[in-house]
Design a protein around this motif. Structure first.
Motif, short mmCIF file in Angstrom:
data_model
loop_
_atom_site.label_atom_id
_atom_site.label_comp_id
_atom_site.label_asym_id
_atom_site.label_seq_id
_atom_site.Cartn_x
_atom_site.Cartn_y
_atom_site.Cartn_z
N ASP A 86 0.83 -1.21 0.00
CA ASP A 86 0.00 0.00 0.00
C ASP A 86 0.86 1.25 0.00
O ASP A 86 0.44 2.31 -0.48
N ALA A 87 2.06 1.16 0.54
CA ALA A 87 2.99 2.28 0.53
C ALA A 87 4.41 1.73 0.65
O ALA A 87 4.62 0.66 1.22
N GLN A 111 -2.91 -2.06 6.41
CA GLN A 111 -2.06 -1.74 5.27
C GLN A 111 -0.75 -2.54 5.30
O GLN A 111 -0.19 -2.80 6.37
N THR A 112 -0.29 -2.90 4.11
CA THR A 112 1.00 -3.57 3.96
C THR A 112 2.02 -2.55 3.50
O THR A 112 1.85 -1.91 2.47
N ILE A 113 3.07 -2.40 4.29
CA ILE A 113 4.09 -1.38 4.02
C ILE A 113 5.41 -2.04 3.65
O ILE A 113 5.81 -3.05 4.24
N TRP A 158 5.57 -5.56 5.66
CA TRP A 158 4.92 -5.79 6.95
C TRP A 158 3.49 -5.26 6.91
O TRP A 158 3.24 -4.15 6.45
N THR A 159 2.57 -6.09 7.40
CA THR A 159 1.17 -5.68 7.51
C THR A 159 0.87 -5.37 8.97
O THR A 159 1.09 -6.20 9.84
N VAL A 195 0.33 3.52 13.86
CA VAL A 195 -0.73 2.75 13.21
C VAL A 195 -2.07 3.16 13.82
O VAL A 195 -2.23 3.19 15.04
N VAL A 196 -3.03 3.49 12.96
CA VAL A 196 -4.34 3.96 13.44
C VAL A 196 -5.45 3.19 12.72
O VAL A 196 -5.23 2.59 11.67
N GLY A 197 -6.66 3.23 13.32
CA GLY A 197 -7.83 2.68 12.66
C GLY A 197 -8.13 1.24 12.95
O GLY A 197 -9.02 0.65 12.34
N CYS A 198 -7.40 0.63 13.92
CA CYS A 198 -7.65 -0.78 14.26
C CYS A 198 -8.65 -0.88 15.41
O CYS A 198 -8.85 0.05 16.19
N LYS A 199 -9.26 -2.05 15.53
CA LYS A 199 -10.08 -2.35 16.68
C LYS A 199 -9.20 -2.44 17.92
O LYS A 199 -7.98 -2.55 17.82
N LYS A 200 -9.82 -2.43 19.08
CA LYS A 200 -9.08 -2.47 20.34
C LYS A 200 -8.18 -3.70 20.42
O LYS A 200 -7.04 -3.64 20.88
#
Length: 205
Positions: A86-87, A111-113, A158-159, A195-200
């Motif tokens: 993804d980036a 995302q996979t970086i 890495w994801t 890293v943002v936007g994940c569940k708890k």
């Protein structure tokens, strides 16, 4: 059974190997007991002992056979030729300094970086660490150039499946120049990846 990050894998292996170690210790205790008992050990005692040993061998080998594919970065690394990240971030290291390093990388959950690092002089490392000091990922960064004079690539995919803020530093000892007179790591970059936007508990919302 799947693991979304190295912390989950470490927790699983800690439990599995604790149990396995206790079982191996019991073998030593069993052997010691039969070795020191006054009466001669009977064959009915030996048969279960060897079956137990066979069980331990099968369990130890089987543990890795049945869990290696559950580790996400293993299957990802095998099939990386077909994965489009993804980036992608590319930078260099020279004289114990990061060159062309972004100030901060923000990654959306899932995302996979791709990190592609080049060394101009020594063997370094590229490692991301959680705030508690535990390792997220790392790779060795080797120096050198190809036949056209272009610096060799050292890349890793890495994801990221868990929220967090991660520090960057070199994970290979490349001489005392990485540290000041007080032992502070001069190559450490605080809060390099977020890293943002994940569940708890991990995973995309």
């Amino acid at each position: 059974m799947t693991f979304s990050n190295s912390a989950e894998l470490l927790s699983f292996h800690w439990t599995a190997y604790s149990i396995y170690s206790a079982m191996i210790i019991s073998v030593v205790a069993w052997f010691g007991y039969n070795l020191t008992r006054k009466e001669k050990a009977k064959s009915v005692v030996r048969i279960p002992f060897y079956w137990y040993m066979a069980f331990l061998v099968a369990g130890g080998v089987g543990h890795h056979i049945f869990t290696y594919n559950a580790i996400p970065w293993v299957s990802q690394d095998i099939s990386r030729h077909s994965i489009t990240p993804d980036a992608s971030y590319e930078f260099e290291i020279k004289d114990h300094k990061w060159i062309g390093l972004p100030k901060k990388i923000t990654v959306q959950c899932g995302q996979t970086i791709e990190f592609n690092v080049h060394s101009r002089d020594l063997v370094y490392g590229f490692g991301l660490f959680r705030q508690d000091g535990s390792l997220v990922l790392q790779m060795q960064v080797n120096p050198g150039t190809d036949v056209t004079g272009i610096l060799d690539s050292n890349d890793i995919l890495w994801t990221f499946n868990h929220n967090g803020v991660f520090d960057l530093t070199s994970t290979e000892y490349s001489g005392p120049a990485q540290y000041d007179e007080h032992g502070n790591d001069l190559m450490k970059v605080k809060h390099f990846v977020e890293v943002v936007g994940c569940k708890k508990n991990g995973g995309v919302k």
